[in-house]
Design a protein around this motif. Structure first.
Motif, short mmCIF file in Angstrom:
data_model
loop_
_atom_site.label_atom_id
_atom_site.label_comp_id
_atom_site.label_asym_id
_atom_site.label_seq_id
_atom_site.Cartn_x
_atom_site.Cartn_y
_atom_site.Cartn_z
N ALA A 1 0.69 -1.25 0.05
CA ALA A 1 0.11 -0.26 0.01
C ALA A 1 0.89 1.26 0.11
O ALA A 1 0.81 2.14 -0.93
CB ALA A 1 -0.82 0.00 1.27
N GLN A 2 1.82 1.20 0.92
CA GLN A 2 2.84 2.36 0.79
C GLN A 2 3.55 2.59 -0.56
O GLN A 2 4.24 3.52 -0.70
CB GLN A 2 3.85 2.28 2.10
CG GLN A 2 3.21 2.26 3.40
CD GLN A 2 4.06 2.30 4.44
OE1 GLN A 2 5.13 1.28 4.27
NE2 GLN A 2 4.18 2.87 5.65
N GLU A 3 3.74 1.49 -1.31
CA GLU A 3 4.44 1.63 -2.57
C GLU A 3 3.17 2.06 -3.78
O GLU A 3 3.50 2.21 -4.78
CB GLU A 3 4.88 0.42 -3.10
CG GLU A 3 6.01 0.01 -2.41
CD GLU A 3 6.66 -1.55 -2.53
OE1 GLU A 3 5.75 -2.26 -3.26
OE2 GLU A 3 7.68 -1.85 -2.20
N GLY A 4 2.14 2.22 -3.34
CA GLY A 4 0.94 2.88 -4.19
C GLY A 4 -0.04 1.81 -4.59
O GLY A 4 -0.89 2.28 -5.26
N ASP A 5 -0.20 0.67 -3.98
CA ASP A 5 -1.08 -0.44 -4.38
C ASP A 5 -2.44 -0.25 -3.86
O ASP A 5 -2.53 -0.71 -2.61
CB ASP A 5 -0.50 -1.72 -4.12
CG ASP A 5 -1.41 -2.94 -4.45
OD1 ASP A 5 -2.72 -2.72 -5.11
OD2 ASP A 5 -0.97 -4.10 -4.62
N VAL A 6 -3.35 0.35 -4.39
CA VAL A 6 -4.66 0.78 -3.73
C VAL A 6 -5.41 -0.60 -3.21
O VAL A 6 -6.10 -0.63 -2.38
CB VAL A 6 -5.38 1.54 -4.58
CG1 VAL A 6 -6.02 0.87 -5.83
CG2 VAL A 6 -6.66 2.16 -3.76
N ARG B 1 -4.49 8.23 2.18
CA ARG B 1 -3.61 9.38 1.89
C ARG B 1 -2.45 9.36 2.62
O ARG B 1 -1.14 10.01 2.26
CB ARG B 1 -4.62 10.65 2.02
CG ARG B 1 -5.66 10.87 1.11
CD ARG B 1 -6.41 12.09 1.17
NE ARG B 1 -7.61 12.27 0.26
CZ ARG B 1 -8.42 13.13 0.45
NH1 ARG B 1 -8.63 13.81 1.49
NH2 ARG B 1 -9.33 13.46 -0.54
N ARG B 2 -2.57 8.96 3.94
CA ARG B 2 -1.58 8.91 4.80
C ARG B 2 -0.82 7.62 5.08
O ARG B 2 0.09 7.59 6.08
CB ARG B 2 -1.91 9.49 6.28
CG ARG B 2 -2.69 10.90 6.26
CD ARG B 2 -3.63 11.32 7.48
NE ARG B 2 -3.01 10.84 8.60
CZ ARG B 2 -3.65 11.09 9.86
NH1 ARG B 2 -4.87 11.15 9.75
NH2 ARG B 2 -2.97 10.81 10.95
N ILE B 3 -1.00 6.73 4.44
CA ILE B 3 -0.22 5.22 4.62
C ILE B 3 1.37 5.51 4.54
O ILE B 3 1.84 4.83 5.27
CB ILE B 3 -0.82 4.34 3.56
CG1 ILE B 3 -0.27 3.01 4.06
CG2 ILE B 3 -0.54 4.94 2.12
CD1 ILE B 3 -0.94 2.46 5.16
N GLY B 4 1.59 6.53 3.78
CA GLY B 4 3.09 6.58 3.92
C GLY B 4 3.83 7.05 5.09
O GLY B 4 4.82 7.00 5.38
N THR B 5 2.85 7.49 6.08
CA THR B 5 3.47 8.07 7.37
C THR B 5 3.44 6.85 8.36
O THR B 5 3.72 7.02 9.35
CB THR B 5 2.67 9.09 7.77
OG1 THR B 5 1.27 8.89 8.25
CG2 THR B 5 2.51 10.48 6.68
N PHE B 6 2.90 5.94 7.95
CA PHE B 6 2.50 4.76 9.11
C PHE B 6 4.09 4.08 9.21
O PHE B 6 4.70 3.58 8.08
CB PHE B 6 1.68 3.56 8.45
CG PHE B 6 1.67 2.31 9.50
CD1 PHE B 6 1.08 2.58 10.82
CD2 PHE B 6 1.77 1.23 8.80
CE1 PHE B 6 1.06 1.66 11.49
CE2 PHE B 6 1.81 0.13 9.89
CZ PHE B 6 1.32 -0.04 11.01
N LEU C 1 -6.57 -4.26 3.41
CA LEU C 1 -6.48 -3.81 4.92
C LEU C 1 -7.61 -3.40 5.62
O LEU C 1 -8.11 -3.73 6.38
CB LEU C 1 -5.17 -2.79 5.12
CG LEU C 1 -3.88 -3.43 4.58
CD1 LEU C 1 -3.01 -2.30 4.51
CD2 LEU C 1 -3.23 -4.29 5.90
N ALA C 2 -8.39 -2.49 4.75
CA ALA C 2 -9.65 -2.03 4.94
C ALA C 2 -10.77 -3.17 5.35
O ALA C 2 -11.38 -2.86 6.19
CB ALA C 2 -10.08 -1.07 4.08
N ARG C 3 -10.66 -4.00 4.22
CA ARG C 3 -11.75 -5.22 4.44
C ARG C 3 -11.41 -6.09 5.88
O ARG C 3 -12.41 -6.36 6.31
CB ARG C 3 -11.55 -6.00 3.30
CG ARG C 3 -12.51 -7.05 3.04
CD ARG C 3 -12.10 -8.33 2.18
NE ARG C 3 -10.83 -8.89 2.41
CZ ARG C 3 -10.99 -9.76 3.54
NH1 ARG C 3 -12.01 -10.18 4.14
NH2 ARG C 3 -9.90 -10.65 3.53
#
Length: 212
Positions: free
Chosen positions: A46-51, A92-97, A57-59
């Motif tokens: 996800a942090q690499e851009g894989d929506v 939007r903020r997954i990169g900050t995790f 993860l959300a599921r």
């Protein structure tokens, strides 16, 4: 004629080697593959851009996140809005995790912040009756009605708590999270969290005295 040649001619034309048989196993759906990945791998993707990784993860966590949102806001529509906005924020903020806490803890924090905004926007929220999921009793219609009325009363009582107490109480009593994790979610110290939960328990016990 050379004996070697005659022998070679007698065997006839050389055949091409057989191709390996085509696989009869069905192609696996990409969603099935993602469903088997562990959470850290999905986070990295996800942090690499894989929506789609973030969607997985959300599921996995959306039921628990929605349950918390309902119990904090007291309204299913507000909870749905808060959850959707929280998921957008999370993407939007997954990169900050930074994996210093569990992904679920990180998402709980985002959801509770969104719920707090909803509460401040809509002060007239009517609490839902499903603050508690347990239904006890002898199964009679009279007992069922009594339990439902008690749950509605508890919902109103929880809705009357200050936001900080309500959030901490829901995460502790309804979701079973530990004090340290609640502190991580709310951004308060562990001592402050314990104090909020204690005050919430005291207030709820007083408001629910008629049902004891």
């Amino acid at each position: 004629m050379d004996a070697g040649r005659a022998s070679s001619r007698g065997r006839g034309p050389r055949r091409a080697p057989h191709a390996p048989p085509a696989s009869t196993a069905p192609l696996r759906d990409a969603r099935e593959v993602r469903a088997e990945l562990d959470e850290p791998t999905l986070v990295v993707r996800a942090q690499e851009g894989d929506v789609h990784a973030f969607e997985e993860l959300a599921r996995r966590h959306q039921d628990a996140l929605f349950r918390v949102a309902v119990r904090i806001t007291g309204d299913r529509s507000d909870a749905e809005d808060a959850l959707q906005e929280a998921l957008i924020d999370g993407w939007r903020r997954i990169g900050t995790f930074r994996a210093e806490a569990a992904f679920s803890t990180w998402m709980y924090r985002i959801v509770t912040h969104r719920c707090t905004r909803q509460l401040r926007t809509n002060r007239d929220t009517v609490p839902v009756a499903d603050v508690g999921d347990q239904r006890a009793g002898d199964g009679s219609p009279e007992r069922a009605a009594e339990v439902d009325a008690e749950m509605e009363a508890l919902g109103r009582a929880v809705a009357g708590l200050p936001e900080e107490q309500r959030t901490s109480w829901v995460l502790r009593e309804m979701e079973g999270l530990g004090y340290a994790e609640i502190a991580e979610i709310t951004g308060a110290g562990e001592t402050a969290v314990r104090g909020r939960i204690h005050r919430a328990r005291t207030a709820l016990a007083e408001m629910m005295r008629a049902w004891r």
